[in-house]
Design an enzyme around this catalytic site. Structure first.
Site, PDB file in Angstrom:
ATOM      1  N   TYR A  56      -3.217  26.644 -13.557  1.00 58.84           N
ATOM      2  CA  TYR A  56      -4.677  26.484 -13.525  1.00 58.84           C
ATOM      3  C   TYR A  56      -5.072  25.633 -12.323  1.00 58.84           C
ATOM      4  O   TYR A  56      -4.283  24.868 -11.773  1.00 58.84           O
ATOM      5  CB  TYR A  56      -5.189  25.851 -14.818  1.00 58.84           C
ATOM      6  CG  TYR A  56      -4.820  24.398 -15.015  1.00 58.84           C
ATOM      7  CD1 TYR A  56      -5.663  23.375 -14.592  1.00 58.84           C
ATOM      8  CD2 TYR A  56      -3.631  24.036 -15.645  1.00 58.84           C
ATOM      9  CE1 TYR A  56      -5.340  22.039 -14.778  1.00 58.84           C
ATOM     10  CE2 TYR A  56      -3.292  22.715 -15.849  1.00 58.84           C
ATOM     11  CZ  TYR A  56      -4.150  21.713 -15.409  1.00 58.84           C
ATOM     12  OH  TYR A  56      -3.816  20.387 -15.588  1.00 58.84           O
ATOM     13  N   CYS A  57      -6.328  25.800 -11.901  1.00 57.85           N
ATOM     14  CA  CYS A  57      -6.923  24.975 -10.853  1.00 57.85           C
ATOM     15  C   CYS A  57      -8.418  24.897 -11.134  1.00 57.85           C
ATOM     16  O   CYS A  57      -8.871  25.260 -12.218  1.00 57.85           O
ATOM     17  CB  CYS A  57      -6.632  25.539  -9.464  1.00 57.85           C
ATOM     18  SG  CYS A  57      -7.270  27.203  -9.187  1.00 57.85           S
ATOM     19  N   THR A  58      -9.216  24.449 -10.179  1.00 56.23           N
ATOM     20  CA  THR A  58     -10.647  24.218 -10.423  1.00 56.23           C
ATOM     21  C   THR A  58     -11.400  25.509 -10.733  1.00 56.23           C
ATOM     22  O   THR A  58     -12.080  25.623 -11.750  1.00 56.23           O
ATOM     23  CB  THR A  58     -11.284  23.543  -9.192  1.00 56.23           C
ATOM     24  OG1 THR A  58     -10.549  22.371  -8.870  1.00 56.23           O
ATOM     25  CG2 THR A  58     -12.736  23.170  -9.481  1.00 56.23           C
TER      26      THR A  58
END
Length: 618
Positions: free
Chosen positions: A215-217
């Site tokens: 996951y990331c932003t």
């Protein structure tokens, strides 16, 4: 009437729009013109990045303008299926924050990469078509929930080999991250996204054979990173990513779900939280709960954002982040740079070569408070039967012309060779006499400079205790093909050199030294952490025949310099150097052919091409 009025007010409310799209862009300049015209007419501010591979957009404006922009973008077939993340927000009130985040102007640029995945400018980016499978926020949540329930029922080994990988930077993960006590979560702790490939390489054992949830932003960083993991082949196939990133997850789970803390964002909002008011971050200095980056405090060395509470800001003006503390940096020895521009951030490569705080301080003083640009350190490997001093003399012109950007470091090879000579011919003493050899007059070995090699022939016995040895025969230009032993000794020797004399930014090898440097490039994965460098310059090189090195398999930025055409280099044939270049990934290598013989050319245009290659790493 009241409802219509409220709708009009909502339309005038400020908002932020984020979206990206990986797709083939056939006409980049037409797309540039569209964005320039559309964004300017709607008075949008922010960043638009375009490449032949797609777009990455973060812009702000009134909600009505942003909705018009979305409608215009959707009318272009390239953007079918794009996830537009639109959120209401306050107007940018803090000029400093807005300026740093790019929300005081409109910046539209054509770039090579939508996100810079590697600090090696010539390394080929992974193919995003091989990215991990997308999971919606609900699917992502369900996988985590199921893993947690299995562990609670059946024990810690029942999570199906699941690991969660955060693809963000350290300053982002400080204030918010996914956290499940029963599921292993990996936080790389990187300073910038371009450090992630190296972390993945160094920690591949933690990912091999696992189900990896990334996951990331907003999702874009996971596209490239998941493709990179999957490109490693068998054992790395099961990679999944959170579609829409943390932002979409928090929209679906307003209470935060499995995400704890706040989501760091790259616009004037700074961070977005859930209904959970718990603070995950802590002040760097006193350790109290704190997660407010609005004052934009930065590390005095690397300029990374740090969390410093209001009280500590009153007492201290210079800060050292966690990563620089690991390298024993001290806050008291640097001037505060709190008011400097963020674009003046020191590159990571610069940090690695500052040996002590005293050196750092002296550089600041010598430059009247400004950092002098650091030169590249290049370790130079000489050719067969040469030595460091001789190679240094032969490359004096090159060193002089690169003196502003590079420091050349010379070392002897580990294999010392015997002194050899060709015997004189015999001549008759008188008409009827038999032939007698001329008396050989040879200097004492103490008066001669020792000669070394990186590779030796299988029957070589090394340096002899006698003064001189008769050559086995006349000079053979193909002798390098028989020099196949001693590689492991040379690699062990280079490990010691890098440990004691490093770090080095690159390798420069000449002839046999180039063959040795190329082989080290091929072993970069195995030597990670012991022999680290960014690039290789291979001059008049040839390939060592190794079963584990295949054409196109070496993914290291490389510059190949060799004689062009038949006879331009009488010792190493043009084809031999071309064959060496073929082992490197084509997009990562640059070739320079010259007509100067068995040397490294330093006249124009060759020296300009060499400088151009090196400047990419400054």
């Amino acid at each position: 009437m009241a409802d219509n009025k409220k709708q009009d007010q909502d339309k005038d409310q400020y908002g932020v729009l984020l979206y990206y799209k990986y797709t083939t862009v056939p006409d980049l300049h037409s797309l540039l013109s569209f964005y320039q015209s559309n964004c300017s007419s709607l008075f949008l501010l922010g960043r638009v990045r375009l490449s032949s591979h797609g777009v990455n957009v973060t812009v702000g404006g009134t909600l009505s303008s942003l909705e018009k922009h979305i409608a215009a973008v959707k009318s272009i077939s390239l953007f079918e299926g794009t996830d537009f993340k639109l959120a209401s927000a306050h107007y940018p009130l803090n000029d400093k924050v807005a300026r740093e985040c790019g929300f005081t102007s409109l910046s539209i640029r054509i770039v090579k990469e939508l996100v810079t995945f590697s600090s090696h400018p010539l390394l080929k980016a992974p193919d995003v078509s091989n990215a991990g499978n997308h999971l919606s926020a609900h699917e992502f949540h369900s996988v985590l929930q199921s893993a947690q329930q299995c562990v609670e029922k059946e024990g810690s080994t029942a999570n199906g080999g699941l690991v969660v990988l955060d693809a963000r930077n350290l300053y982002e993960t400080r204030i918010g991250k996914f956290h499940m006590p029963t599921v292993e979560t990996l936080d790389p702790g990187i300073r910038q996204y371009s450090d992630l490939p190296s972390w993945i390489d160094d920690n591949s054992d933690k990912l091999r054979g696992k189900r990896v949830l990334m996951y990331c932003t907003g999702g874009i960083r996971c596209e490239m990173a998941s493709a990179y993991i999957r490109s490693k082949g068998v054992g790395f196939e099961n990679v999944f990513q959170l579609f829409g990133g943390i932002q979409r997850y928090l929209e679906q789970f307003p209470d935060g779900g499995f995400f704890k803390g706040k989501n760091f964002v790259f616009d004037h909002r700074i961070s977005v939280g859930s209904s959970d008011a718990n603070i995950l971050g802590a002040c760097l200095l006193c350790g109290i709960p704190f997660d407010d980056y609005s004052t934009r405090c930065r590390c005095s060395y690397c300029r990374m954002l740090v969390l410093v509470c209001d009280s500590c800001q009153m007492n201290e003006t210079a800060y050292v982040c966690e990563l620089c503390q690991k390298h024993e940096k001290v806050a008291g020895l640097v001037q505060s740079t709190e008011n400097s521009k963020p674009e003046e951030t020191m590159p990571d490569s610069e940090l690695a070569c500052i040996s002590s705080d005293t050196v750092f301080l002296s550089q600041l003083h010598q430059g009247h408070g400004a950092d002098p640009p650091r030169k590249l350190r290049i370790l130079c490997l000489h050719g067969f039967r040469q030595n460091a001093s001789g190679f240094k003399g032969r490359t004096a012109s090159l060193a002089k012309k690169l003196k502003n950007i590079a420091e050349l470091v010379f070392i002897d090879g580990p294999h010392e060779l015997p002194f050899i000579y060709q015997p004189c011919i015999t001549i008759p003493q008188h008409d009827n006499a038999s032939l007698f050899p001329l008396q050989e007059i040879l200097p004492p070995k103490d008066n001669c400079k020792r000669k070394f090699a990186w590779l030796i022939a299988p029957d070589s016995s090394g340096r002899s205790e006698t003064d001189w040895k008769v050559a086995d025969g006349p000079f053979d230009p193909l002798q390098y093909q028989q020099q196949t032993e001693g590689f492991d000794v040379s690699v062990a020797y280079l490990r010691t050199i890098f440990s004691q004399e490093g770090p080095f930014d690159g390798l420069l090898g000449f002839s046999q030294g180039a063959a040795m440097a190329a082989s080290v490039c091929a072993l970069e994965g195995r030597l990670k952490g012991e022999i680290n460098f960014k690039f290789a310059i291979l001059c008049s090189g040839f390939a060592i025949q190794r079963a584990d090195i295949k054409p196109g398999s070496i993914n290291c930025p490389s510059l190949h310099i060799f004689g062009g055409g038949l006879g331009k280099d009488r010792q190493i044939a043009n084809q031999a150097s071309r064959d060496l270049a073929s082992f490197f990934v084509e997009d990562s290598s640059v070739l320079i052919e010259h007509d100067c013989g068995h040397i490294i050319p330093t006249r124009h245009p060759y020296i300009d091409q060499i400088r151009g290659f090196l400047q990419r790493f400054l």
